[in-house]
Design an enzyme around this catalytic site. Structure first.
Site, short mmCIF file in Angstrom:
data_model
loop_
_atom_site.label_atom_id
_atom_site.label_comp_id
_atom_site.label_asym_id
_atom_site.label_seq_id
_atom_site.Cartn_x
_atom_site.Cartn_y
_atom_site.Cartn_z
N ASP A 47 139.97 63.20 46.92
CA ASP A 47 140.05 61.75 47.93
C ASP A 47 139.18 60.45 47.37
OD1 ASP A 47 140.59 60.10 50.34
OD2 ASP A 47 139.11 60.34 50.80
N SER A 48 139.34 59.05 48.02
CA SER A 48 138.35 58.14 48.11
C SER A 48 136.69 58.30 48.55
CB SER A 48 138.87 56.80 48.81
OG SER A 48 139.33 56.97 49.87
N TYR A 75 139.44 52.63 48.89
CA TYR A 75 140.39 52.87 48.21
C TYR A 75 141.37 51.48 48.96
CZ TYR A 75 139.37 56.38 44.36
OH TYR A 75 138.27 56.45 43.90
N CYS A 133 143.69 61.64 49.19
CA CYS A 133 143.71 59.83 49.77
C CYS A 133 145.00 59.65 49.77
CB CYS A 133 143.04 59.51 48.99
SG CYS A 133 142.66 57.77 48.46
N GLU A 172 134.30 57.39 61.14
CA GLU A 172 132.98 58.48 60.34
C GLU A 172 132.09 57.82 61.38
OE1 GLU A 172 132.74 56.17 56.08
OE2 GLU A 172 134.54 56.95 55.98
N CYS A 181 146.50 58.12 57.01
CA CYS A 181 145.35 58.20 56.24
C CYS A 181 144.39 59.80 56.88
CB CYS A 181 144.64 57.26 56.61
SG CYS A 181 143.01 56.42 56.54
N THR A 182 143.63 59.74 55.86
CA THR A 182 142.93 61.34 56.15
C THR A 182 142.16 61.06 56.73
OG1 THR A 182 141.51 59.15 54.25
CG2 THR A 182 142.32 61.33 53.16
N HIS A 183 141.69 60.40 57.20
CA HIS A 183 141.07 60.17 58.51
C HIS A 183 141.10 59.54 60.06
CE1 HIS A 183 137.92 58.22 55.84
NE2 HIS A 183 137.17 58.08 55.74
N1 DGL Z 1 141.18 58.06 52.70
C1 DGL Z 1 142.08 56.82 51.84
C2 DGL Z 1 143.43 57.30 52.86
O1 DGL Z 1 143.89 58.11 52.78
C3 DGL Z 1 140.97 55.99 53.52
C4 DGL Z 1 139.37 55.24 53.45
C5 DGL Z 1 139.98 54.38 51.68
O2 DGL Z 1 140.36 53.57 52.14
O3 DGL Z 1 139.39 54.95 50.95
O4 DGL Z 1 143.79 56.18 51.79
#
Ligand code: DGL
Length: 269
Positions: free
Chosen positions: A13-14, A45, A76, A154, A186-188
């Protein structure tokens, strides 16, 4: 998808957000061994150009390949939507992104309108729209970028007035459009599921693609030696150890992380 018999699974992941996907995979496959790479030195990212996301993704993938992973999960969404379509065919092991599983999760349901939320890179790529059109047909899709969800998750602001107001601002327009399901692209965002549910109401189904990825991996491993070879280990590699990493990772993974390896040079591992 071609099968191979090496261990373990590589997930990247990023940053640390992809630990939400690790969490889902470990829930259904506790014995599987995982190598995780988070590009914490270059996150986010989601605001970067397509070319840069592709370049970073190639480097992340090469890093995992050096560790002899059998299958790679691009946790990601920004990578899955912007980079995978142009690079996945050249990768020597099977790679699973987040877009197709997200869409697979709603196949067979007859929603008349769907909402998708994600980073700017993911939403502007139109990847979910494209995949949804192919698999569920021409139904209205309403998308929204939710950039503030990432820092809120976060910071651990998973509930409370501020987060609720932000969620209302992003999600009310989608609710007004009459969406019946909302894909968390999105991961978060899975960390914010309860506040998202509170804001959109119980009638809108919340889709977490990470859960579908766990099912796909389970199926993938079902006839494979990896399932029995794994010892449930989780090795975490990061390109930077962020301040407050212990607390943040606990929120994403559900437990504390004992050991983290710092990667100073992605090329040499
Ligand atoms: N991991 C990124 C995603 O799922 C979110 C955080 C980022 O912008 O890198 O798109």
């Amino acid at each position: 998808m071609q099968k191979s018999t090496y261990n373990p699974i590589g997930i990247f992941d990023s940053g640390i957000g992809g630990l939400t996907v690790v969490r889902e995979i470990r829930k259904s496959l506790p014995d599987v061994s995982i190598i995780y790479f988070g590009d914490t030195a270059r996150v986010p990212y989601g605001t970067k150009s397509k070319d840069t996301i592709i370049r970073f993704a190639q480097e992340d993938i090469n890093f995992l390949l050096q560790h002899k992973v059998s299958v790679i999960v691009s946790a990601c969404f920004s990578v899955s939507s912007n980079a995978l379509p142009s690079i996945e065919d050249d990768i020597e092991v099977p790679i699973i992104g987040m877009i197709k599983p997200g869409v697979k999760a709603i196949e067979g349901k007859s929603y008349s309108s769907i909402g998708v939320i994600g980073t700017q890179a993911t939403i502007e790529s139109g990847a979910f729209e494209k995949e949804l059109k192919t698999s569920v047909g021409d139904i209205p899709i309403h998308s929204m970028t939710c950039p503030l969800f990432v820092p809120l998750a976060e910071e651990g602001w998973l509930s409370g007035k501020v987060t609720e107001l932000v969620a209302e601002k992003y999600l009310s327009p989608l609710v007004e459009k009459g969406i019946e399901a909302l894909i968390l692209g999105c991961t978060h965002y899975p960390l914010l599921t309860s506040i998202i549910k509170k804001v959109v109401g119980e009638d809108i189904d919340i889709i977490e693609p990470g859960k579908e990825v766990a099912l796909i991996i389970k199926e993938f491993l079902s006839n494979d030696e990896m399932k029995t070879n794994g010892n449930g280990s989780l090795q975490i590699y990061l390109s930077d150890i962020p301040r407050g990493f212990a607390g943040i990772s606990r929120n994403f993974l559900g437990h504390s992380v004992e050991e983290v390896h710092l990667v100073k040079n992605l090329k040499t591992g």
